[in-house]
Design a protein around this motif. Structure first.
Motif, PDB file in Angstrom:
ATOM      1  N   PRO A  47       0.815  -1.212   0.000  1.00 13.88           N
ATOM      2  CA  PRO A  47       0.000   0.000   0.000  1.00 13.88           C
ATOM      3  C   PRO A  47       0.850   1.265   0.000  1.00 13.88           C
ATOM      4  O   PRO A  47       2.037   1.238   0.341  1.00 13.88           O
ATOM      5  CB  PRO A  47      -0.758  -0.124   1.318  1.00 13.88           C
ATOM      6  CG  PRO A  47       0.257  -0.746   2.235  1.00 13.88           C
ATOM      7  CD  PRO A  47       1.080  -1.698   1.378  1.00 13.88           C
ATOM      8  N   SER A  48       0.237   2.360  -0.381  1.00 12.64           N
ATOM      9  CA  SER A  48       0.863   3.676  -0.277  1.00 12.64           C
ATOM     10  C   SER A  48      -0.177   4.645   0.251  1.00 12.64           C
ATOM     11  O   SER A  48      -1.356   4.558  -0.107  1.00 12.64           O
ATOM     12  CB  SER A  48       1.371   4.163  -1.632  1.00 12.64           C
ATOM     13  OG  SER A  48       1.777   5.520  -1.563  1.00 12.64           O
ATOM     14  N   ASP A  49       0.260   5.554   1.112  1.00 15.06           N
ATOM     15  CA  ASP A  49      -0.686   6.559   1.592  1.00 15.06           C
ATOM     16  C   ASP A  49      -0.699   7.790   0.705  1.00 15.06           C
ATOM     17  O   ASP A  49      -1.357   8.780   1.016  1.00 15.06           O
ATOM     18  CB  ASP A  49      -0.389   6.947   3.045  1.00 15.06           C
ATOM     19  CG  ASP A  49       1.006   7.526   3.232  1.00 15.06           C
ATOM     20  OD1 ASP A  49       1.716   7.692   2.219  1.00 15.06           O
ATOM     21  OD2 ASP A  49       1.395   7.791   4.383  1.00 15.06           O
ATOM     22  N   GLU A  63       7.684  13.047  -5.008  1.00 14.60           N
ATOM     23  CA  GLU A  63       8.575  11.930  -4.723  1.00 14.60           C
ATOM     24  C   GLU A  63       7.934  10.572  -4.992  1.00 14.60           C
ATOM     25  O   GLU A  63       8.548   9.693  -5.604  1.00 14.60           O
ATOM     26  CB  GLU A  63       9.036  11.998  -3.261  1.00 14.60           C
ATOM     27  CG  GLU A  63      10.073  10.953  -2.898  1.00 14.60           C
ATOM     28  CD  GLU A  63      10.600  11.180  -1.494  1.00 14.60           C
ATOM     29  OE1 GLU A  63      11.724  10.751  -1.227  1.00 14.60           O
ATOM     30  OE2 GLU A  63       9.892  11.762  -0.652  1.00 14.60           O
ATOM     31  N   THR A  64       6.682  10.400  -4.555  1.00 12.43           N
ATOM     32  CA  THR A  64       5.999   9.132  -4.790  1.00 12.43           C
ATOM     33  C   THR A  64       5.918   8.831  -6.277  1.00 12.43           C
ATOM     34  O   THR A  64       6.197   7.714  -6.722  1.00 12.43           O
ATOM     35  CB  THR A  64       4.581   9.163  -4.197  1.00 12.43           C
ATOM     36  OG1 THR A  64       4.663   9.310  -2.785  1.00 12.43           O
ATOM     37  CG2 THR A  64       3.831   7.874  -4.511  1.00 12.43           C
ATOM     38  N   ILE A 260      -4.125   4.118  -0.218  1.00 10.20           N
ATOM     39  CA  ILE A 260      -5.016   4.134   0.932  1.00 10.20           C
ATOM     40  C   ILE A 260      -4.778   5.408   1.733  1.00 10.20           C
ATOM     41  O   ILE A 260      -3.663   5.904   1.826  1.00 10.20           O
ATOM     42  CB  ILE A 260      -4.810   2.898   1.826  1.00 10.20           C
ATOM     43  CG1 ILE A 260      -3.367   2.831   2.335  1.00 10.20           C
ATOM     44  CG2 ILE A 260      -5.157   1.627   1.066  1.00 10.20           C
ATOM     45  CD1 ILE A 260      -3.113   1.680   3.282  1.00 10.20           C
ATOM     46  N   GLY A 261      -5.814   5.939   2.301  1.00 12.94           N
ATOM     47  CA  GLY A 261      -5.677   7.180   3.044  1.00 12.94           C
ATOM     48  C   GLY A 261      -5.155   6.979   4.446  1.00 12.94           C
ATOM     49  O   GLY A 261      -4.562   7.884   5.034  1.00 12.94           O
ATOM     50  N   GLY A 281       5.813   5.353   1.859  1.00 12.67           N
ATOM     51  CA  GLY A 281       5.132   6.559   2.290  1.00 12.67           C
ATOM     52  C   GLY A 281       4.448   6.412   3.635  1.00 12.67           C
ATOM     53  O   GLY A 281       3.644   7.242   4.024  1.00 12.67           O
ATOM     54  N   GLY A 282       4.781   5.367   4.382  1.00 17.09           N
ATOM     55  CA  GLY A 282       4.164   5.171   5.685  1.00 17.09           C
ATOM     56  C   GLY A 282       5.071   4.366   6.594  1.00 17.09           C
ATOM     57  O   GLY A 282       6.285   4.455   6.511  1.00 17.09           O
TER      58      GLY A 282
END
Length: 292
Positions: A47-49, A63-64, A260-261, A281-282
């Motif tokens: 996942p990525s936020d 960056e993402t 995902i938030g 990112g998390g």
């Protein structure tokens, strides 16, 4: 940013880094490919936020987005794992004239977009000119030492009024010549670093200059992975490009990324076995192999 990723320097492709981790994680499964120790399902899920803003080299600056798109596109030069500037699509570092104004690159004749189109020197002229015109809010300004930038950067609606950098020429399909307005000792570094310096296929970009990158059919690049599905703000999936022109060949065949938030949801799904890792990112976690 997770230390699982290299970031904007292309010392290693981020998905290649993830691929190594994914192989280790996948190898924990019970079903392996005979003789390799790899799981039969070479799919990496995480996942990525942060959702994608754009994967268009002319516009990209987050960056993402950069970490993803580096696996889809290539430039003339890149950084190796020791931060040395090395060839990417170029066959070697450029020949530089004695006055420091003219850079001559030879391109790898094996380089191809995943749709089969050979990469030509004229594609770089198109790509750099497009970035110079359309990337003023990103990294297009880094081309300001190329002759003709002052004209191209001011072109309105470049997609309909395509004006090429006059300082770039293609004597043949594998030779690219770039002339600068003044000596610029960090030009090779800029070509290795900046997002705007990746090559795109004019035949697909010209179909839809704004949204070509978001459509798997037209998101054509030269990298080891290609987009196969994309649902904005939900998920994106990549497959390894068969018989990719570069090396090493990608091991992980499929990559699924969910946006995902709340990363807490990602951690929960990871702990239940739904993801192979979290940390993009998390939070940073990877699932260890169980003891035998």
């Amino acid at each position: 940013m997770s230390d699982l990723f290299v970031g904007k320097l292309r010392a290693l492709r981020p998905l290649a880094v993830l691929g190594t981790i994914g192989v280790l994680v996948a190898a924990c499964g019970g079903t392996s490919t005979a003789g390799t120790g790899l799981a039969s399902d070479q799919t990496l899920r995480f996942p990525s936020d942060s959702a994608i803003g754009t994967l268009d080299p002319a516009q990209i600056n987050a960056e993402t987005d950069v970490e993803i798109y580096q696996n889809l596109f290539d430039g003339l030069l890149k950084f190796d794992d020791k931060l040395n500037i090395v060839p990417d699509i170029a066959t070697s570092l450029p020949t530089i004239s004695s006055d420091g104004l003219t850079y001559t690159f030879k391109l790898n004749p094996k380089a191809k977009f995943w749709n089969g189109h050979a990469v030509k020197a004229s594609d770089f002229i198109y790509s750099f000119s497009r970035s110079a015109a359309e990337g003023q809010d990103a990294y297009g300004g880094n081309f300001d030492h190329i002759v003709g930038y002052d004209v191209v950067s001011k072109t309105k609606d470049w997609a309909k009024n395509q004006t090429m950098l006059s300082g770039m020429t293609a004597p043949d399909d594998q030779t690219l010549v770039i002339k600068l307005t003044s000596p610029w000792g960090v030009f090779n570094t800029e070509l290795s670093l900046m997002s705007a310096a990746q090559v795109v296929d004019p035949t697909v970009v010209n179909q839809d200059d704004t949204n070509w990158w978001a459509n798997p059919a037209t998101a054509v690049g030269t990298g080891p992975y290609k987009m196969v599905s994309y649902t904005p703000k939900q998920s994106i999936t990549f497959d390894a490009v068969p018989n990719w022109w570069g090396s090493p060949q990608p091991t992980v065949q499929h990559v699924k990324m969910d946006f995902i938030g709340d990363m807490a949801q990602g951690v929960s799904k990871y702990e239940q076995g739904g993801y192979d890792l979290v940390g993009y990112g998390g939070s940073r976690r990877t699932r260890p192999c169980p003891s035998s």
